[in-house]
Design a protein around this motif. Structure first.
Motif, mmCIF file in Angstrom:
data_model
loop_
_atom_site.group_PDB
_atom_site.id
_atom_site.type_symbol
_atom_site.label_atom_id
_atom_site.label_comp_id
_atom_site.label_asym_id
_atom_site.label_seq_id
_atom_site.Cartn_x
_atom_site.Cartn_y
_atom_site.Cartn_z
ATOM 1 N N GLY A 86 0.693 -1.154 0.017
ATOM 2 C CA GLY A 86 0.027 -0.068 0.156
ATOM 3 C C GLY A 86 0.847 1.343 0.099
ATOM 4 N N ARG A 87 2.077 1.000 0.023
ATOM 5 C CA ARG A 87 3.036 2.379 -0.225
ATOM 6 C C ARG A 87 2.968 3.171 -1.624
ATOM 7 N N VAL A 88 3.051 4.297 -1.711
ATOM 8 C CA VAL A 88 2.768 4.863 -2.859
ATOM 9 C C VAL A 88 4.139 5.585 -3.112
ATOM 10 N N TYR A 89 4.616 5.636 -4.573
ATOM 11 C CA TYR A 89 5.735 6.311 -4.839
ATOM 12 C C TYR A 89 5.713 7.298 -6.274
ATOM 13 N N ASP A 90 6.072 8.331 -6.055
ATOM 14 C CA ASP A 90 6.183 9.570 -7.024
ATOM 15 C C ASP A 90 7.635 9.299 -7.480
ATOM 16 N N ILE A 91 8.032 9.198 -8.717
ATOM 17 C CA ILE A 91 9.435 9.206 -9.016
ATOM 18 C C ILE A 91 9.611 10.215 -10.256
ATOM 19 N N GLU A 92 10.344 11.130 -9.990
ATOM 20 C CA GLU A 92 10.625 12.264 -10.879
ATOM 21 C C GLU A 92 11.996 12.407 -11.383
ATOM 22 N N MET A 93 12.083 12.759 -12.552
ATOM 23 C CA MET A 93 13.370 13.286 -13.246
ATOM 24 C C MET A 93 13.559 14.628 -13.203
ATOM 25 N N GLN A 94 14.713 15.134 -12.686
ATOM 26 C CA GLN A 94 14.738 16.505 -12.487
ATOM 27 C C GLN A 94 16.119 17.061 -13.063
ATOM 28 N N CYS A 95 16.155 17.767 -14.266
ATOM 29 C CA CYS A 95 17.305 18.135 -14.880
ATOM 30 C C CYS A 95 17.793 19.823 -14.702
ATOM 31 N N THR A 96 17.162 20.367 -14.122
ATOM 32 C CA THR A 96 17.235 21.839 -13.574
ATOM 33 C C THR A 96 16.952 22.015 -12.269
ATOM 34 N N ASN A 97 17.579 22.800 -11.446
ATOM 35 C CA ASN A 97 17.372 23.472 -10.246
ATOM 36 C C ASN A 97 16.454 24.646 -10.226
ATOM 37 N N ALA A 98 16.083 24.893 -9.106
ATOM 38 C CA ALA A 98 15.038 26.125 -9.142
ATOM 39 C C ALA A 98 15.483 27.185 -8.025
ATOM 40 N N PRO A 99 15.329 28.385 -8.496
ATOM 41 C CA PRO A 99 15.936 29.396 -7.480
ATOM 42 C C PRO A 99 14.929 29.354 -6.218
ATOM 43 N N ASN A 100 15.437 29.936 -4.871
ATOM 44 C CA ASN A 100 14.677 30.283 -3.955
ATOM 45 C C ASN A 100 14.122 28.817 -3.336
ATOM 46 N N ASN A 101 14.892 27.775 -3.198
ATOM 47 C CA ASN A 101 14.516 26.586 -2.755
ATOM 48 C C ASN A 101 13.141 25.919 -3.326
ATOM 49 N N GLY A 102 13.140 26.258 -4.686
ATOM 50 C CA GLY A 102 11.874 25.831 -5.460
ATOM 51 C C GLY A 102 11.685 24.507 -5.482
ATOM 52 N N LEU A 103 12.790 23.690 -5.694
ATOM 53 C CA LEU A 103 12.581 22.173 -5.665
ATOM 54 C C LEU A 103 12.014 21.650 -4.401
ATOM 55 N N ALA A 104 12.429 21.875 -3.193
ATOM 56 C CA ALA A 104 11.920 21.486 -1.931
ATOM 57 C C ALA A 104 10.541 21.906 -1.802
ATOM 58 N N LYS A 105 10.262 23.072 -2.350
ATOM 59 C CA LYS A 105 8.821 23.303 -2.108
ATOM 60 C C LYS A 105 8.041 22.649 -3.065
ATOM 61 N N ARG A 106 8.324 22.361 -4.353
ATOM 62 C CA ARG A 106 7.656 21.552 -5.261
ATOM 63 C C ARG A 106 7.400 20.215 -4.836
ATOM 64 N N SER A 107 8.456 19.433 -4.008
ATOM 65 C CA SER A 107 8.244 18.161 -3.378
ATOM 66 C C SER A 107 7.257 18.462 -2.234
ATOM 67 N N ARG A 108 7.192 19.474 -1.534
ATOM 68 C CA ARG A 108 6.124 19.676 -0.523
ATOM 69 C C ARG A 108 4.891 19.524 -1.144
ATOM 70 N N PHE A 109 4.636 20.255 -2.211
ATOM 71 C CA PHE A 109 3.307 20.524 -2.892
ATOM 72 C C PHE A 109 2.805 19.139 -3.530
ATOM 73 N N TYR A 110 3.848 18.538 -4.220
ATOM 74 C CA TYR A 110 3.470 17.271 -4.783
ATOM 75 C C TYR A 110 3.022 16.092 -3.573
ATOM 76 N N GLN A 111 3.687 16.066 -2.450
ATOM 77 C CA GLN A 111 3.210 15.248 -1.348
ATOM 78 C C GLN A 111 2.009 15.627 -0.890
ATOM 79 N N ALA A 112 1.914 16.835 -0.863
ATOM 80 C CA ALA A 112 0.336 17.236 -0.166
ATOM 81 C C ALA A 112 -0.771 16.844 -1.344
ATOM 82 N N MET A 113 -0.394 17.039 -2.567
ATOM 83 C CA MET A 113 -1.532 16.824 -3.759
ATOM 84 C C MET A 113 -1.634 15.201 -3.777
ATOM 85 N N ILE A 114 -0.485 14.453 -3.450
ATOM 86 C CA ILE A 114 -0.784 13.218 -3.455
ATOM 87 C C ILE A 114 -1.484 12.410 -2.257
#
Length: 242
Positions: free
Chosen positions: A41-69
């Motif tokens: 029952g564990r769920v996994y989202d796997i993303e390929m990321q080729c560019t970093n985002a300014p202002n900690n954008g990648l970390a905040k994106r991961s937060r948003f993805y987890q919330a939406m999941i």
């Protein structure tokens, strides 16, 4: 996934390829690269990321993805304890946090005593393809080098490469791969444009703050920057200059 997370997975169910989660007309939706669930029952989202985002954008994106999941997993009226354990995994072609770790794993713990875990079963993982020399597991080190464009090494990564070559050789998949390559390039271009726009915005705002410190009238700053007087006033108040 087993090597990254140090868990055993009995069986995987592929829920969706590029699964889209959209909670409403006015809310921001997401498109997940790979979304799978295991027998436990564990769920996994796997993303390929080729560019970093300014202002900690990648970390905040991961937060948003987890919330939406989580919102997708928990139906109306269901109890919170029914939420599945979830993992959001970003495979990055760069070092997302600048410490040269091969893998960064984040779970929630108490700041006052980090032995106290929140145990919300939410995990975020970032792989750094540039940090292979610090990987303890030789298979993980070889995989990171493979992601970084190096030749496959070892039985594990060679088996991955064989599957990649097999799939890319399929006519249907070859067409999909070309479409995906175009999509990746489009996303990279969008990310670069967003980063450039953000950098320009930051520079402009720093200039405005500098002019406010020099007591230049807001009307003059507005003519120079095309920011409205109201925007300049808000920015000045936010930084304690007005």
């Amino acid at each position: 996934m087993e090597k990254i997370l140090h868990i055993t997975i009995q069986e995987l169910h592929y829920q969706d390829y590029e699964k889209t989660i959209n909670m409403g007309l006015v809310s921001k939706g997401i498109r997940l690269d790979v979304y799978v669930e295991d027998k436990e029952g564990r769920v996994y989202d796997i993303e390929m990321q080729c560019t970093n985002a300014p202002n900690n954008g990648l970390a905040k994106r991961s937060r948003f993805y987890q919330a939406m999941i989580d919102m997708e997993l928990l139906g109306k009226g269901e109890k919170y304890e029914n939420l599945n354990p979830s993992y959001v995994i970003f495979i990055c072609t760069f070092d997302p946090f600048g410490v040269n770790l091969p893998i960064y794993t984040f779970t929630h713990c108490c700041e006052e005593d980090n032995t106290v875990k929140l145990k919300d079963e939410e995990t975020r993982v970032f792989l750094n393809s540039k940090g292979s020399e610090n990987a303890v597991d030789p298979d993980i080190a070889a995989f990171l080098r493979y992601v970084d464009g190096k030749a496959p090494e070892g039985e594990f990564v060679r088996s991955v490469d064989l599957e990649v070559q097999r799939v890319k050789g399929l006519e249907k998949v070859r067409r999909e791969y070309m479409i995906l390559s175009d999509e990746i390039r489009r996303r990279q271009a969008e990310a670069a444009a967003e980063a450039a726009a953000e950098a320009t915005k930051d520079t402009m705002q720093r200039n405005i703050l500098g002019m406010l410190k020099e007591k230049i009238p807001m009307e003059t700053i507005s003519r120079i920057t095309n920011y409205s007087v109201e925007q300049i006033m808000q920015l000045g108040k936010l930084h304690g200059l007005l």
